[in-house]
Design a protein around this motif. Structure first.
Motif, PDB file in Angstrom:
ATOM      1  N   ILE A  83       0.863  -1.177   0.000  1.00 58.60           N
ATOM      2  CA  ILE A  83       0.000   0.000   0.000  1.00 58.60           C
ATOM      3  C   ILE A  83       0.899   1.226   0.000  1.00 58.60           C
ATOM      4  CG2 ILE A  83      -1.781   1.281   1.254  1.00 58.60           C
ATOM      5  CD1 ILE A  83      -2.612  -1.391   2.490  1.00 58.60           C
ATOM      6  N   GLY A  85       0.872   5.142   0.584  1.00 54.39           N
ATOM      7  CA  GLY A  85       0.052   6.216   1.157  1.00 54.39           C
ATOM      8  C   GLY A  85      -0.070   6.058   2.657  1.00 54.39           C
ATOM      9  N   GLU A  86      -0.977   6.833   3.281  1.00 60.43           N
ATOM     10  CA  GLU A  86      -1.212   6.755   4.718  1.00 60.43           C
ATOM     11  C   GLU A  86      -2.168   5.610   4.997  1.00 60.43           C
ATOM     12  OE1 GLU A  86       0.195   8.394   7.083  1.00 60.43           O
ATOM     13  OE2 GLU A  86       1.415   9.599   5.706  1.00 60.43           O
ATOM     14  N   PRO A  87      -1.747   4.590   5.736  1.00 65.58           N
ATOM     15  CA  PRO A  87      -2.623   3.442   5.998  1.00 65.58           C
ATOM     16  C   PRO A  87      -3.672   3.777   7.060  1.00 65.58           C
ATOM     17  CG  PRO A  87      -0.555   3.162   7.144  1.00 65.58           C
ATOM     18  CD  PRO A  87      -0.397   4.437   6.359  1.00 65.58           C
ATOM     19  N   VAL A  94       3.273  -0.732   4.471  1.00 66.11           N
ATOM     20  CA  VAL A  94       3.327   0.484   3.672  1.00 66.11           C
ATOM     21  C   VAL A  94       4.746   0.641   3.131  1.00 66.11           C
ATOM     22  CG1 VAL A  94       3.007   2.975   3.664  1.00 66.11           C
ATOM     23  CG2 VAL A  94       1.549   1.544   5.096  1.00 66.11           C
ATOM     24  N   LYS A 118      -6.696   9.038   0.349  1.00 66.06           N
ATOM     25  CA  LYS A 118      -6.590   8.175  -0.840  1.00 66.06           C
ATOM     26  C   LYS A 118      -5.242   7.443  -0.827  1.00 66.06           C
ATOM     27  CE  LYS A 118      -7.565   8.260  -5.738  1.00 66.06           C
ATOM     28  NZ  LYS A 118      -7.956   9.116  -6.900  1.00 66.06           N
ATOM     29  N   VAL A 119      -5.273   6.112  -1.048  1.00 64.01           N
ATOM     30  CA  VAL A 119      -4.047   5.292  -1.108  1.00 64.01           C
ATOM     31  C   VAL A 119      -4.075   4.466  -2.397  1.00 64.01           C
ATOM     32  CG1 VAL A 119      -3.803   5.185   1.402  1.00 64.01           C
ATOM     33  CG2 VAL A 119      -5.109   3.407   0.182  1.00 64.01           C
TER      34      VAL A 119
END
Length: 428
Positions: A83, A85-87, A94, A118-119
């Motif tokens: 992933i 982005g910010e989890p 991440v 948004k990720v």
């Protein structure tokens, strides 16, 4: 050059090469298509698996449930999902950098809107199974295609050979058919195909040829037979006529015509393959009698060198004719001397007639045995032969299992006849 080369190959070999080449091209195209389709299918399957993983992780992130179970897509236990982005939870892995597709992995990216923002979810699937499957396929195709081509070539060779076997039988039979056995026919195969029609057409052609040759031989025999009586009457009248120069010349011409008629009758019987009475013949005695017979050219001496007890099986009349024709031919072309030699060589009786004449050029040594062939055209017709003597001698020798050929003699030409000895005669 390629067309000239292939034209020298047999039909069987050309058919085998053509069939093998066609199958090789078909297998090559099919193999390339199979590999391409399989590669695409496996790659699509890998991409679908990566998309499934990305979708599962994206759905959990969107619900806010995270990934509670270890080993689930999107957790630290699943290295094939990341992933960026910010989890939304602490249970996800991440990474700061995105994956890119390579020859080893196929990558699927899926953006997700979460409560935190948004990720980007990325999942990958290994392409190693694709490479393994293709390697296995090539390991089967590379040895399998040549083996299959060898099998196709072998089966085609056998099938074409079997199909052409009647053609070989027809060819062998035609090669053995001569003017003396035109009654023979080629075998007709039972199948109703082109080869059977070819054999039937060949037999019909042989029927017409046999009929035409038979009519020709019958005509020659009838004409020669019908000439004998008038010639005998004419000769009798000339012999009792008052002696004149013209009468002597006419007797010479009649004598020549009678010899020609006799030769034609003998040739007709030989061509008709009439059976002759075979017996034990003392060839030495026959050669001595015929060589010592008086001839018109008294200035030519005939000497004898004849071994004793040379016995052959055959027709005494015909063998006598062989010796007479060979000696007559030698006397006609000799300057002063002719030598008649009869010896035993292995299992054959060898009769050699040498003369001291001009000889026969090598390029004409087979032509002299053709009928009505006379090489010395400058010689007056009444002094030469009719061109049938050597042809008759060879025909008779062949009927007795022998041969006649022209070889180099000590002074001029030498005619050598070989006749098999009678069985049971000891060979020294």
């Amino acid at each position: 050059m390629s067309g000239r080369f292939t034209s020298r190959l047999s039909v069987r070999l050309r058919a085998t090469l053509a069939a093998t080449a066609i199958v090789a091209v078909a297998l090559g195209v099919a193999s390339v298509a199979l590999v391409s389709v399989l590669r695409g299918s496996l790659q699509d399957s890998a991409a679908a698996e990566a998309a499934r993983r990305a979708a599962i992780t994206a759905e959990r992130l969107a619900d806010g449930s995270g990934a509670a179970r270890a080993g689930s897509p999107g957790t630290a236990a699943d290295p094939d999902v990341v992933i960026i982005g910010e989890p939304p939870t602490r249970n996800v892995l991440v990474v700061p950098k995105q994956w890119t597709p390579s020859a080893t992995y196929t990558v699927v990216s899926k953006p997700v809107d979460t409560a935190q923002g948004k990720v980007l979810v990325q999942a990958r699937a290994s392409l190693q199974p694709v490479a393994t499957a293709l390697s296995t396929l090539w390991s089967v195709l590379l040895p399998g295609i040549p083996a299959l081509l060898l099998l196709v070539a072998g089966l085609t060779w056998l099938a074409v050979g079997r199909a052409l076997a009647p053609v070989s039988a027809i060819r062998q039979e035609l090669a053995d058919i001569t003017a003396s056995d035109l009654h023979r026919r080629v075998p007709v195969p039972p199948a109703r195909d082109e080869i059977a029609r070819l054999a039937a057409t060949t037999n019909r052609t042989l029927d017409r040829l046999e009929h035409a040759v038979g009519r020709h031989r019958q005509f020659v025999a009838d004409a020669a037979h019908e000439l004998r009586s008038p010639l005998a009457v004419l000769r009798a009248r000339l012999e009792i006529a008052p002696p004149q120069a013209l009468t002597a010349e006419a007797l010479t011409d009649v004598d020549r015509i009678q010899r020609l008629t006799t030769d034609l009758l003998l040739l007709a019987r030989l061509d008709a393959d009439e059976p002759a009475e075979h017996e034990e013949v003392d060839l030495g005695q026959v050669a001595a009698e015929e060589a010592s017979r008086a001839r018109s050219r008294t200035e030519v001496g005939v000497s004898l060198d004849i071994s004793s007890e040379i016995v052959v099986n055959g027709s005494c009349e015909q063998l006598r004719r062989v010796v007479a024709n060979l000696v007559d031919n030698a006397v006609r072309h000799a300057r002063t001397a002719v030598v008649v030699r009869l010896v035993r060589c292995g299992g054959d009786a060898v009769l050699e007639v040498d003369d001291d004449g001009p000889g026969i050029p090598p390029e004409h040594r087979e032509a002299v045995f053709d009928r009505f062939t006379r090489l010395d055209e400058a010689r007056a017709r009444d002094a030469g032969g009719s061109g049938l003597g050597l042809a008759i001698a060879r025909d008779i020798a062949v009927r007795h299992g022998g041969t006649i050929a022209v070889v180099d003699g000590p002074a001029g030409a030498s005619l050598r006849a070989r006749i098999p000895l009678r069985r049971g005669v000891p060979v020294p």
